[in-house]
Structures are given as structure tokens and as C-alpha cells.
Design an enzyme around this catalytic site. Structure first.
Site, short mmCIF file in Angstrom:
data_model
loop_
_atom_site.label_atom_id
_atom_site.label_comp_id
_atom_site.label_asym_id
_atom_site.label_seq_id
_atom_site.Cartn_x
_atom_site.Cartn_y
_atom_site.Cartn_z
N PHE A 62 -3.75 -12.11 -8.99
CA PHE A 62 -3.39 -12.82 -7.97
C PHE A 62 -4.45 -14.12 -7.50
O PHE A 62 -5.43 -13.79 -7.64
CB PHE A 62 -3.27 -11.89 -6.89
N ASP B 95 -8.45 -3.86 -7.00
CA ASP B 95 -7.47 -4.53 -5.99
C ASP B 95 -6.22 -3.78 -5.94
O ASP B 95 -5.54 -3.61 -6.83
CB ASP B 95 -7.22 -5.97 -6.09
N TYR C 280 -0.67 -5.29 4.96
CA TYR C 280 0.48 -5.68 5.39
C TYR C 280 1.63 -5.42 4.42
O TYR C 280 2.97 -5.97 4.59
CB TYR C 280 0.53 -7.16 5.90
N LYS C 281 1.33 -4.81 3.11
CA LYS C 281 2.60 -4.86 2.15
C LYS C 281 3.11 -3.35 2.36
O LYS C 281 3.71 -3.17 2.97
CB LYS C 281 1.69 -5.02 0.96
N ARG D 293 11.72 -11.26 -8.20
CA ARG D 293 11.19 -10.15 -7.83
C ARG D 293 11.51 -9.30 -6.68
O ARG D 293 11.95 -9.69 -5.76
CB ARG D 293 9.65 -10.56 -7.25
C1 LIG Z 1 -1.14 -9.64 -1.42
C2 LIG Z 1 -2.58 -9.78 -2.22
C3 LIG Z 1 -3.64 -10.26 -1.57
C4 LIG Z 1 -3.49 -10.91 -0.33
O1 LIG Z 1 -4.83 -11.39 0.27
P1 LIG Z 1 -4.80 -11.97 1.75
O2 LIG Z 1 -6.40 -12.09 1.78
O3 LIG Z 1 -4.30 -10.81 2.45
O4 LIG Z 1 -4.16 -13.14 1.83
C5 LIG Z 1 -4.77 -10.48 -2.37
N1 LIG Z 1 -4.88 -9.91 -3.72
C6 LIG Z 1 -3.70 -9.36 -4.23
C7 LIG Z 1 -3.88 -8.87 -5.73
C8 LIG Z 1 -2.44 -9.44 -3.49
O5 LIG Z 1 -1.37 -8.90 -4.13
#
Ligand SMILES: *Cc1c(COP(=O)(O)O)cnc(C)c1O
Length: 436
Positions: free
Chosen positions: A127, A199, A224-225, A395
Site C-alpha cells: 500500500f 501491516d 476502520y476496515k 475488488r
Molecule cells: C488502509 C491501509 C492503510 C491506511 O492508512 P491510514 O493511515 O489509515 O490512512 C495503511 N496501510 C495499508 C496496508 C492499508 O491497507
């Protein structure tokens, strides 16, 4: 061929069916985007209103003590621990995933600062925020970020060498849904003398995670996911107890101090994971996160000793298997192919498809417009743009807490109609929005 009746029969036998009643989901929506923003727990509006009107409005500053605001990051961290294979006292809920990644990667790099190891290894397909944070930290701390493909971690030519300080990976890939073997990769990294940062953004609440069993070093994840904590909910951070008393937190704010209310002029870090905290915590947002966490922990009732995730995983795999089967049976000839691994051991809780337009193999994939046409029908998935290495992606996230087998059938039925009628070619579905 699989039928709608088959799907209804699976719903009728589903022991987790009742968990769906914990959520408010609009009647005209089939929500396949819990991997981006989880749905709202029914308990959230009343709980947040209570925090605002009673704890804040009436309790005022007394609520730091009387409403247990002060230890909320740790209390919620103990709840997160139950779904990521960690122990009580090892996790805190705070800040965003990006900020927490900065903190844990800094900590891991500090542990390696006296060695000759100068590489941070991560995946090219990670990401972007993870790569952006790593890039700036490496620059600041004199390390080099090396981006690889997952295949380069294995075999005799593995990139894991005595030059690697930290291996930083996302457990489930956000675009493909491919899942790493955390335990095997951690062992390989340790054998090479590297520390691991995981992560868990697409893992926590989605797939079983066993941080302590894997002997991982540092981990972070998103609230939040799949944890349904609400938009921008606080994220979490974990550290293995073997590092807990030693790691260095770069954002050395007073909330991570051993005794913040002594107001001493010098920083003395809290003994364990509490030092991950920086400043005053967002209590209203944490209250929303707790409602989300409770929806996941409710699955524990269905699988006592093994925890919430074992029960949820069985259903998640059945849902993604069903989606894959129905797409293959019913969308044949439409140019779709499966990007997510078929092997259960390598699959997260989402299914990603790519597309070559059979009428125009050199042309655009149509993926963006197909997703837009589905959203117009109330089937909410999302689109991730491709590049020279990766195709455009459609997705679909399957959250076993609130998605059923008939939902899977209906979402594929809409996909069939969007493709067969060419509905996606309409101009309105081909205009790009700011947030995809
Ligand atoms: C969703 C996601 C994030 C989100 O980071 P925020 O700081 O909450 O915006 C970070 N890393 C990964 C791998 C994600 O899927």
C-alpha cells in the site's frame, strides 16, 4: 451449476447469520467494501451520543477518571489482541495506521542502528502510504528502501541477507488479496538477522493472525476496515514483549511518558506498549472503534476456545469460494480473470478480478466503469488502477459478519447484467471521481 436455492440453503445453515443483526446496512445496498470502510454497528450512534452528551457534556474533565477515558487505548488494545494472536497489555489503539507505521519502523530501525545492515525491504505492491513513510524514514535515518516482488523472498536467491535491517510487509495485499505466510517469512527474516514489521490493515478482523505464535517483532493495523470502527477510526500498534521495554518511540509525547501527570521536564518512556501513545487521545473516535471491535468479538460466542477469527474464517473462505465459482460459471466469455490466489492458505477475505475486454483486447479494461455501474445498482465494491506491472482491479471484500451467500449470488447476478447488457459503457460510468 450453482443456483440461488443453493445459496439460500447455505444461509439457512450458517451459524453466524445472526451476527448481521449487529449492523445498520441500507436495504438497497450490497456492501462488498468492508475492506475499505466497515459498515456501522447499530450500537455506535447511541454509544457515541452517550460519550458526547453524558461523559463529555456532564462529566466534563472528571470523565478521564470516572468514565475510564484515560486507559481506553489499552482497554481497546486488549480487545484487538484477541483477534491478532497477541496477549493483553501488548496492543494500544491510537493514531492512524500511517503514523503508527512511522513509530514502529523507527523503533525497528533504532534497534539495528549499530549494525552494518542498511536495507529496509518491502514489496513493490505494498500500500503506497507504507512505502511513502518508509521512504522518508529511510532517508532521515540513513537506510535504503529496497522494493521487491514477493517471489524474491523465497528460495536460495532470497533477498533476505546480512544487509537487511527490517523486512516490512503487509500481511494481506490490498490489491490482490494475496496473503503471506507470516510465520515462515518471519522465521526466514530472523534467520537472516532482520526484524519484521507487519501491516495488518487487511488482516485484523478478516483472517486469523497469530503474532506471538509467528514470533513477529512489530505490527500495526487499521481500525476502520474489517474492525468496523468508523471513518478514520484510531489504528493499533503491537510490539513483541521481547522488545517492549527497549524500543524507542520517535513521537515522544507526554501520553507515552511513564508518569505524564508528574509534569517533569524530561521524557521517560512508559514501560511497555503504552509508550506508543503520543498525545491526548480521540475519545469519541475510540468509542466508535469499541463498538466495531465488539461486533467482531461477538463471533467468539460461536467458537469458544478458538476465538472469533476461526469461526469467521471458515465462513469467509466459503463466501469467497462461492463468489469465485459463480463468476466463473456465470461470467464466462466476459474477459474476467481471477487475481486473488485460489489456495486458501494464500487468500485474504477479498476477491479481485481483472479484465481484458474480449471485444477490444488492446483497449481499456473497463474495470472502473464496471465498478461504477455496479455501485449505481447498489453493489458497492471498488476499483484500483493498474500500472505497467499490474492490471486494473475490480475488488470485492467479503466480511463474514454481515455478508451472506444470497448476497454473493445477487452481486454476481448484477455483474452478469452489467456485462451482458454493456451497461458499463454508458458515459456516466466512465467519468472519474476523486475517491475511487
Ligand atoms: C488502509 C491501509 C492503510 C491506511 O492508512 P491510514 O493511515 O489509515 O490512512 C495503511 N496501510 C495499508 C496496508 C492499508 O491497507
Amino acid at each position: 451449476m450453482t443456483t440461488l436455492a443453493d445459496c439460500r440453503a447455505l444461509d439457512a445453515q450458517d451459524p453466524l447469520r445472526a451476527l448481521r443483526d449487529q449492523f445498520t446496512i441500507p436495504a438497497d445496498v450490497l456492501y462488498l467494501d468492508g475492506n475499505s470502510l466497515g459498515v456501522m454497528p447499530k450500537a455506535a450512534p447511541a454509544r457515541i451520543a452517550e460519550v458526547v452528551t453524558r461523559e463529555w457534556g456532564e462529566g466534563l474533565i472528571r470523565s478521564w477518571n470516572t468514565a475510564s477515558w484515560f486507559d481506553l487505548p489499552q482497554r481497546l488494545g486488549d480487545k484487538v489482541a484477541r483477534v491478532i494472536g497477541a496477549a493483553p497489555g501488548e496492543v494500544v489503539c491510537t493514531d492512524s495506521t500511517s503514523v503508527n507505521l512511522y513509530k514502529v519502523l523507527f523503533a525497528a530501525l533504532s534497534q539495528q542502528k549499530d549494525s552494518d545492515r542498511k536495507l529496509v525491504v518491502s514489496e513493490r505492491s505494498n500500500f503506497p502510504t507504507d512505502l511513502y513513510i518508509a521512504e522518508s524514514l529511510c532517508r532521515e535515518r540513513g537506510f535504503t528502501l529496497k522494493l521487491i516482488d514477493a517471489s524474491e523472498l523465497q528460495g536460495p536467491d532470497s533477498v533476505l541477507s546480512d544487509e537487511v535491517a527490517v523486512l516490512m510487509l503487509t500481511h494481506v495485499n490490498y490489491r490482490t488479496g494475496a496473503m503471506h505466510d507470516m510465520k515462515a517469512i518471519t522465521a526466514a527474516a530472523h534467520a537472516a538477522g532482520a526484524l519484521t514489521v507487519w501491516d495488518l490493515a487487511h488482516s485484523a478482523g478478516a483472517v486469523p493472525v497469530a503474532l506471538n505464535d509467528a514470533n513477529a517483532d512489530y505490527a500495526i493495523g487499521c481500525g476502520y476496515k474489517y474492525l468496523n470502527g468508523g471513518p478514520g477510526a484510531p489504528a493499533f500498534a503491537w510490539v513483541h514483549t521481547k522488545h517492549a521495554g527497549q524500543f524507542e518511540q520517535p513521537l515522544s509525547g507526554w501520553w507515552g511518558h511513564a508518569a505524564p501527570f508528574e509534569f517533569t521536564p524530561h521524557y521517560r518512556p512508559a514501560p511497555g506498549v503504552g509508550r506508543y501513545l503520543c498525545g491526548t487521545q480521540p475519545i469519541i473516535a475510540l468509542a466508535g472503534l469499541e463498538c466495531g471491535l465488539d461486533t467482531v468479538l461477538a463471533a467468539e460466542a460461536f467458537n469458544g476456545d478458538q476465538g472469533a477469527m476461526a469461526a469467521l474464517r471458515t465462513k469467509s473462505l466459503a463466501l469467497t469460494d462461492m463468489f469465485i465459482r459463480l463468476v466463473e460459471e456465470r461470467c464466462a466469455g466476459q474477459g474476467l480473470s481471477l487475481v486473488t490466489p485460489r489456495d486458501h492458505a494464500q487468500r485474504g477475505s477479498q476477491v479481485c478480478l481483472s479484465r481484458k475486454n474480449p471485444e477490444d483486447p488492446q483497449g481499456g479494461s473497463g474495470a472502473y466503469a464496471i465498478v461504477q455501474a455496479l455501485i449505481a445498482r447498489g453493489v458497492i465494491g471498488d476499483y484500483r488502477a493498474g500500472d505497467s506491472q499490474m492490471p486494473d482491479i475490480l475488488r470485492f471484500g467479503f466480511t463474514p459478519l454481515y455478508i451472506g451467500f444470497e448476497d454473493v449470488w445477487n452481486s454476481v447476478e448484477h455483474l452478469v447484467q452489467v456485462l451482458e447488457t454493456g451497461e458499463w459503457k454508458r458515459e456516466e460510468f466512465n467519468r472519474k471521481n476523486a475517491v475511487t
